[in-house]
Scaffold this active site. Structure first.
Site, mmCIF file in Angstrom:
data_model
loop_
_atom_site.group_PDB
_atom_site.id
_atom_site.type_symbol
_atom_site.label_atom_id
_atom_site.label_comp_id
_atom_site.label_asym_id
_atom_site.label_seq_id
_atom_site.Cartn_x
_atom_site.Cartn_y
_atom_site.Cartn_z
ATOM 1 N N HIS A 34 29.304 85.865 88.819
ATOM 2 C CA HIS A 34 28.488 84.691 88.533
ATOM 3 C C HIS A 34 27.480 84.452 89.654
ATOM 4 C CE1 HIS A 34 32.260 84.351 86.306
ATOM 5 N NE2 HIS A 34 31.653 83.562 85.462
ATOM 6 N N HIS A 51 24.208 82.520 84.627
ATOM 7 C CA HIS A 51 25.487 81.903 84.998
ATOM 8 C C HIS A 51 26.572 82.939 85.286
ATOM 9 C CE1 HIS A 51 29.135 79.407 84.732
ATOM 10 N NE2 HIS A 51 29.604 80.385 83.987
ATOM 11 N N GLU A 63 49.089 62.953 84.533
ATOM 12 C CA GLU A 63 49.964 64.078 84.861
ATOM 13 C C GLU A 63 49.181 65.267 85.420
ATOM 14 O OE1 GLU A 63 49.796 62.707 81.822
ATOM 15 O OE2 GLU A 63 51.634 61.528 81.658
ATOM 16 N N HIS A 80 58.528 63.047 72.324
ATOM 17 C CA HIS A 80 59.013 62.932 73.701
ATOM 18 C C HIS A 80 60.139 63.917 74.027
ATOM 19 C CE1 HIS A 80 56.511 59.435 73.625
ATOM 20 N NE2 HIS A 80 56.898 58.999 74.806
#
Lengths: 746, 746
Positions: free
Chosen positions: B108, B345, B493, B556
């Site tokens: 890149h 890129h 999280e 859950h």
């Protein structure tokens, strides 16, 4: 299209009302979802006078001949509603939640108590739905992103007259076999649109629902007949706001100008660990303005009913942006000792506090009691809902008369019925066809299918040119070109997956696909799991599926991913080896509308193999070549994806050495598991224990197929940065390794 | 502490320079990391005159007696720097990137070409580091969150004089065995702080690094001696900005007031799919202001060197907020035909465009050439870096004299050496100890360990009271109380995991733990995988680890999660069954500083089992009871975690029926795999094929242990919402099921 339909509304409802995600029930023929009463459309002409009668019964003061009149009437009703009944209704919602949680001694009373006012206004005054047909296509969608507060929604569905939530269901909240599980589950409870609980998923699902509406409206609405026209409402809490997925999805919602998405942010300043001050002090309003949303603040969400109503009105008036209505509420409103504290978030109030709350809110009733005047007030939704649907059916009949082709297509999207013979569009290949990467072959399939499947749409997380997912005949779905079918998700894998869940659950005929590098399923795994759980047949196009991607190195090379999805329930993990198998994988993925599919595709070129087939893929595992007889080869070589070619070459070499060798393609473990024992024995005879598998990924789980006497060749460590061929060689994923392993055991 | 040290700096460097994540090298005794030259501190008194000589050699015009003087000098140097050399240096960076990508024909070039100015200013003018000791503790940290642009960092490390990136390394960019892999990897290349590439991870790692600095500074700095004092710099791109994880981490960075975190946002308007207009039109500045950051916009990032310098100065002056410097750049700056397009890129420019770029930027040199004046200009960093470290060592010696205890503790954090006998702090239990949930037993361990391990800190994603992770003797790490050790991550999280990776990689003695429900590892899996890859010994405390959580239901309830982590390389998946096993799991987790551990812990109470032990856990699988002799029981029952108790009870029942039964706890598959063949045979003798396993999760993978003649009892579908006992019974996770299965095969 309707002529080929063999299912009725009652079947459609039945298929909805049963949980179907257990593995024995997941068959591709269970496609019979219906968003409207087909019999009233495709059979006899709807009787306008009957419709009018129904609607008059619902509200004698108004006509329902046009949608806009209904809307006005709704506002009128709202203005005349007795404030006392509203308050009583809101308290009914609160106490149904309190009582259900108390009886279960488990659950989350705090949110329903705080959000009851906005919930009441939405379901009683604003939303357009038919409780007797929860799948009516043009209904407003509601998503409780803060899914733990599900008793709010169960109470609302109960009051609104949904058959799915009767008093006995409220009383069996969170119990085995009930229709009122601990978090909202669309596959358990008609009236629930999506499955929430894992925070942030719901708001992203809602973005998908709103995208679907905008897309279908752009494709099918006519100046004289806006046949697709509904809002998507969502309630999200502080937890949803903190999750990154919500920021991803909300950034896209504004980018796409989803003006009919209206989100209520339950701003109650409490999360499980206490005051949000301890971890969440950002300025949410400003962030959402930065994202490009219209933001309104309702300062008194507890009793400011008119503020809430005015906010909704304002939100509807802003047509080019989604709206966030920040509603400041008190969690556990009404509980004298626990309101505004984390203790009311996630556990029963306890008998003493329930009593105190009853006293505090002046609620003299027994548990689960709905006062007669509240019952009566809500009772109109049955007839009003029927009228709304009937009115829409009439409108559809008009539409069908005038726009036959579009109507047929839209109907197929609503019903989920696939066009007859669609699968013949899939390309096939011969061993002479040029070698190609399965990601390119995938693009051929996608482009072939998009021509015959009006509901296929999707895109990539900023890797369209690597994942090869562009539909060449379409432009980009954008704010001003929402009729197009290439969706640009940006680098937002998690949001992408959850948005696709929303699209898939909007109506059964929409078939969303989404793409990134296979390793980045890690970013979106929570959304993929919910696809599997909530029976959303999303197609995950996952390219660069092994060390074969080469130089990008171990951060980009999946190792454990195949195993990790093979272990996940209700999802198809497919790893095709060439053109025919890629076509087969798409056939399976399209047919499985109630479970998601993941296609693991190569970056590198692969040969077209002799013996590969679409039919083989449908069986999960099948023989691509064999020189043995009597189902007793000396050795069985098993490969998947890019390594099937290696297995085939090793087979040739071993045969040259005089061995009888069977080469098996194992494109999908789940599909193979579903075959008969006889078929399984015909592919993997128990007596043949000399088995070698090869797959450029973790060997975890392969013991099941190769047994204790066989050998699994794979990679049980991270990858490396180098040209692909070099890594294959260094890691021993080679023909030589297979031959050597085979010779050692046969 | 120093007295017990048995490792030297050279050993420490050696351990750093080798990649160590292959499984055979992962042993808990490899803790010998050093952040500073211990010999210069713990042995002889540093010689001030020597230090001065070194510093004079570096820059004869200035003294280095105090840190602030060095800083001033640095600014002075910067001001006198010849603009021509700066431009030449910046172009050197650009062409090293162009040439390396061209040679590899992979990589890149776009980002390095656009970010070369800010990169140059950071590494040449601003950052404080010692290239000859990349692990010097008090160095400024730099993170390239947009990891694909790694040639930028390799070029900078090369110019700065790091031995890890020599010319030959640049020439072997992205090749097998090179130190310059396709994305930055801390375990391959000294000088790289963290492993990036998967977008958004790096900025979150940087938040962790800055948190660590703020925390240690608060604990150890004295008014007369600020021994911990460095900045954390990061470059992130549009991709990082779109990822939800960056929003999570950046919200926390502002909440915590991480004023020494300075992030450069490479605002180049291009991502892989083209102009960011197609998917990313939000107002990033406003969002970051909403998050609580100080935001500066450098409008000309291509040639506005003074703008960049001024922005850094301003950012440093803002001490209570992190700063985002939005630097508008041109991707591929200098390439006449490809700049400002996605084509620059992610692939080589191609020979023709490389020539055109050379012409355009007036670059007459051969590939990989560093002009002499540029070389000379950068050469001072060797001596300056040595002086900086020597100065700091002198400062540390002063600190040690005055603050002996703190110095010893800080030294142990810097070296990663654990206090002798720390493990005796772990609690032990007898079968008579009260039954308890392993999440509670985990809290006992955490609190016991926090007393003896100064580097243990962590927290939960808004579930502290459910995960039981609070350290009772400490308060909350917050903006104004950064010396505390309970970290409140909010419902984030993914950010949490990546922040912990940053903390773990800040210095070897910091031992971060983080917690949520086990099922929500799905939200943070990308961060967990990077823990495993980058050798960050994060401890994941994952409670509510099965259907045993009950009423919250299938959203859950983890099913496939144990299998999914058992398949992941370089991570320990531990599922302890009771108090002793929980203590054992913590012992293992603490010792494994170069691989992360996941502890799966129960919500429900479990009995303390006879035969369980810390030593057993260390072997991964071990016998907890056996009434057979000659290593030949009739049947082997294998359980993990909450189901070990079921296996034990089934064992008792079968023994009552006259069978000889061995009950085996299988707390960690990875640890068992590492045992000798003899040990494995002593636990699971090959001759005994009658084996039954029980685990409340997917059976995927269990064939390896129970074999084709055994039976794996588990759950291969999603869970359900009901009280836990009911679900266990309905799903057949029972003593009866084990007994029945055992009887059928023995």
């Amino acid at each position: 299209m309707a002529a080929s339909s063999s299912f009725s509304l009652s079947q459609a409802l039945l298929s909805h009302s049963l949980p179907t995600h257990c593995s024995t029930q997941q068959h591709s023929d269970r496609l019979c979802l219906s968003g409207f009463n087909l019999s009233s459309i495709s059979g006899t002409k709807p009787n306008k006078s009957t419709l009018r009668q129904i609607s008059r019964a619902a509200n004698p003061r108004r006509r329902v001949a046009s949608r806009s009149t209904v809307k006005a009437a709704a506002v009128e009703t709202l203005e005349k509603t007795d404030i006392a009944v509203v308050e009583k209704s809101i308290n009914t919602i609160r106490f149904l939640a309190i009582d259900a949680v108390e009886k279960a001694n488990s659950g989350h009373p705090g949110l329903p108590m705080g959000c009851a006012p906005m919930g009441h206004i939405l379901y009683d005054e604003v939303m357009r739905y038919n409780p007797k047909n929860p799948y009516w296509f043009n209904r407003d969608r509601f998503v409780l992103s803060a899914g733990h507060g599900c008793m709010l929604q169960y109470a609302l569905l109960h009051l609104a007259g949904y058959d799915s939530v009767l008093e006995e269901d409220l009383k069996s909240f969170r119990q085995w076999g009930s229709r009122t599980p601990g978090h909202p589950e669309n596959f358990e409870t008609p009236g629930i649109e999506v499955t929430t609980g894992p925070l942030g998923q719901g708001i992203a699902n809602a973005v998908g629902l709103a995208l679907a509406e905008k897309h279908l409206a752009a494709r099918y609405n006519k100046p004289d007949n806006e046949i697709v026209d509904h809002y998507t409402y969502v309630i999200l809490g502080d937890g949803c706001q903190m999750e990154g997925i919500s920021n991803e999805a909300c950034s896209l919602a504004a980018h796409w100008g989803l003006g009919k998405l209206i989100a209520f942010y339950d701003d109650n300043h409490i999360s499980i660990d206490g005051d949000t001050e301890i971890a969440f002090t950002e300025n949410v309003d400003k962030r959402f303005e930065g994202l490009g949303w219209h933001v309104i603040w309702v300062k008194n969400g507890n009793t400011g009913y008119d503020e809430i109503r005015a906010a909704i009105k304002e939100a509807k008036a802003v047509k080019d942006k989604p709206t966030l209505i920040k509603v400041t509420t008190t969690i556990g409103f009404g509980s004298p000792n626990k309101a505004n504290s984390y203790s009311v978030h996630g556990s029963a109030l306890g008998a003493k506090e329930v009593d105190a709350t009853r006293k505090n809110l002046g609620w003299p009733y027994e548990p689960f009691h709905v006062p007669e005047d509240v019952k009566k007030h809500w009772s109109r939704h049955g007839s009003e809902g029927a009228a709304l649907e009937a009115e829409w059916n009439a409108k559809f009949a008009e539409y069908e008369k005038k726009y036959k082709e579009e109507a047929a297509e839209l109907k197929s999207l609503i019903s989920g019925e696939l066009p007859v013979g669609w699968e013949t569009a899939l390309p096939t290949y011969t061993p002479e066809s040029p070698a190609d990467a399965t990601r390119n072959l995938s693009q051929q399939c996608l482009n072939a299918l998009a021509k015959v499947l009006p509901g296929l749409l999707g895109g990539s997380a900023d890797l369209a040119s690597s994942n090869m997912t562009l539909l060449k005949m379409f432009g980009d779905f954008q704010k001003d070109t929402p009729e197009e079918r290439n969706v640009r998700f940006g680098v937002r894998e998690h949001g992408m997956g959850a948005i696709c869940n929303g699209i898939a659950l909007h109506c059964p005929g929409l078939i969303p696909y989404c793409a990134t590098f296979f390793v980045f399923t890690d970013y979106m795994r929570a959304a993929i799991r919910i696809s599997a759980l909530c029976e959303a047949g999303v197609i995950y196009v996952m390219t660069h599926d092994s060390i074969g991607l080469g130089e990008d190195g171990p951060t980009h090379q999946p190792i454990e991913h195949l195993a990790s999805f093979r272990a996940m329930p209700n999802i198809l993990m497919l790893r095709p080896a060439d053109g025919n198998e890629t076509a087969g994988a798409y056939k399976v993925a399209i047919l499985n509308r109630k479970r998601p599919s993941i296609l693991a595709l190569s970056r590198q070129k692969l040969s077209q193999l002799s013996g590969s087939s679409i039919e083989g893929v449908e069986k999960g595992g099948y023989i691509i070549s064999d020189n043995s007889s009597g189902n007793k080869p000396d050795v069985i070589l098993i490969g998947t994806g890019s390594e099937l070619e290696i297995a085939a070459k090793a087979g040739d070499e071993l045969r040259n050495g005089g061995k009888t060798v069977r080469v098996v393609s194992f494109v999908s473990w789940e599909l193979f598991d579903e075959q008969t024992d006889a078929y399984k024995e015909s592919v993997l005879p128990a007596a043949v224990t000399a088995r070698v598998s090869i797959e450029a990924g973790s060997t975890f789980g392969w013991e099941k197929l190769v047994g204790s006497k066989g050998k699994a060749i794979g990679i049980d460590h991270f990858g490396a940065s180098a040209p692909a061929g070099k890594i294959y060689k260094e890691f021993g994923i080679t023909v030589e390794a297979v031959v050597e392993a085979a010779k050692a055991i046969c």
